[in-house]
Design an enzyme around this catalytic site. Sequence first.
Site, PDB file in Angstrom:
ATOM      1  N   HIS A  88       0.853  -1.182   0.000  1.00  0.00           N
ATOM      2  CA  HIS A  88       0.000   0.000   0.000  1.00  0.00           C
ATOM      3  C   HIS A  88       0.891   1.236   0.000  1.00  0.00           C
ATOM      4  O   HIS A  88       1.946   1.260   0.648  1.00  0.00           O
ATOM      5  CB  HIS A  88      -0.879   0.008   1.251  1.00  0.00           C
ATOM      6  CG  HIS A  88      -1.426   1.350   1.618  1.00  0.00           C
ATOM      7  ND1 HIS A  88      -0.917   2.112   2.655  1.00  0.00           N
ATOM      8  CD2 HIS A  88      -2.426   2.087   1.085  1.00  0.00           C
ATOM      9  CE1 HIS A  88      -1.598   3.244   2.748  1.00  0.00           C
ATOM     10  NE2 HIS A  88      -2.516   3.264   1.808  1.00  0.00           N
ATOM     11  N   ASN A 134       0.440   5.781  -0.261  1.00  0.00           N
ATOM     12  CA  ASN A 134      -0.470   6.915  -0.331  1.00  0.00           C
ATOM     13  C   ASN A 134       0.318   8.196  -0.115  1.00  0.00           C
ATOM     14  O   ASN A 134       1.186   8.247   0.750  1.00  0.00           O
ATOM     15  CB  ASN A 134      -1.561   6.789   0.750  1.00  0.00           C
ATOM     16  CG  ASN A 134      -2.441   8.007   0.847  1.00  0.00           C
ATOM     17  OD1 ASN A 134      -2.233   8.863   1.704  1.00  0.00           O
ATOM     18  ND2 ASN A 134      -3.416   8.101  -0.020  1.00  0.00           N
ATOM     19  N   GLY A 150     -18.431  12.024   1.862  1.00  0.00           N
ATOM     20  CA  GLY A 150     -19.320  11.766   0.747  1.00  0.00           C
ATOM     21  C   GLY A 150     -18.611  11.469  -0.552  1.00  0.00           C
ATOM     22  O   GLY A 150     -19.119  11.738  -1.630  1.00  0.00           O
TER      23      GLY A 150
END
Length: 319
Positions: free
Chosen positions: A113, A115, A265
């Site tokens: 991973h 990021n 959202g």
Amino acid sequence: MSDLPNVAAVLAYLQDLQDRLTQALESADGTARFREDAWNRDGERGLRGSGRSRILREGAVFEQAGINFSHVIGERLPPSATAQRPELAGRGFEALGVSLVAHPRNPYVPTSHANVRFFTTAQDDAAPVWWFGGGFDLTPYYGFEEDCVHWHRTARAACAPFGSEVYPRYKQWCDEYFFLKHRNEPRGIGGLFFDDLNEGGFARCFAFLQSVGDHYLPAYLPVVDRRREIPYGEREREFQLYRRGRYVEFNLVYDRGTLFGLQSGGRTESILMSLPPRVRWEYDWRPEPNSPEARLYEVFLKPRDWLAADGPDRDATDG
């Protein structure tokens, strides 16, 4: 001299990084290619922005890999972003980032991973507050010490131009962050993790972000090349799927990026692309004593100084 953040420069770097990561993983896989979903937000739920979600599935090496770029502007920071900075609650924000998760098919190849991300906030006439975050970490199913040493040497090399104290600090933060408290075990063998970085000015912090982003491929691809052809059977595959369950648990319970995306959202398919395509849970499973599976827990899933044997002048990218 102004220290206002150069959002355009960060944007250009992150888009280029996503392209370079895409090309490198496609080349490493050799058969599959990434599918891209470009998306836009037009103000729904207080969000504007765009992104590129890229997913590779059923490759020769990678059962699934995702590389996401997103650039969103929101009216209000979600709780996950203000937990450490309560004074910023209610501010609007701009967030940019690239995230990658690779789930290899062969259980001897670790999941990885990476990021890198940038936030800036503003409210009325207040000066912008900005910070960088990111890192990379490795999650093996069957551990090899030389892989762990190489991974951490490359992590140290990413930090070296910024001071000898940087790697130990962010290595420890990674060990502490990628820890499943309800299991009392780490997710993997760690790497680097940093957040809320704005010390030293924008240029220096941005340079560090770029160094971390640029060192991911040299850290991971040699490990993939060493392990991709190791034969495996049903036992190894079942253990891999079981351990993937821990990855799911961490991402859904603790991961800041996942929580930020869902609370703000964001696009759900992009946020949850980090989850593996196949996974299993088993009630109260324990590895057989003296087995390779037990060795993962006994040797590799423990915080450790993987570079303890290195001298101070050892080449950080060797190995």
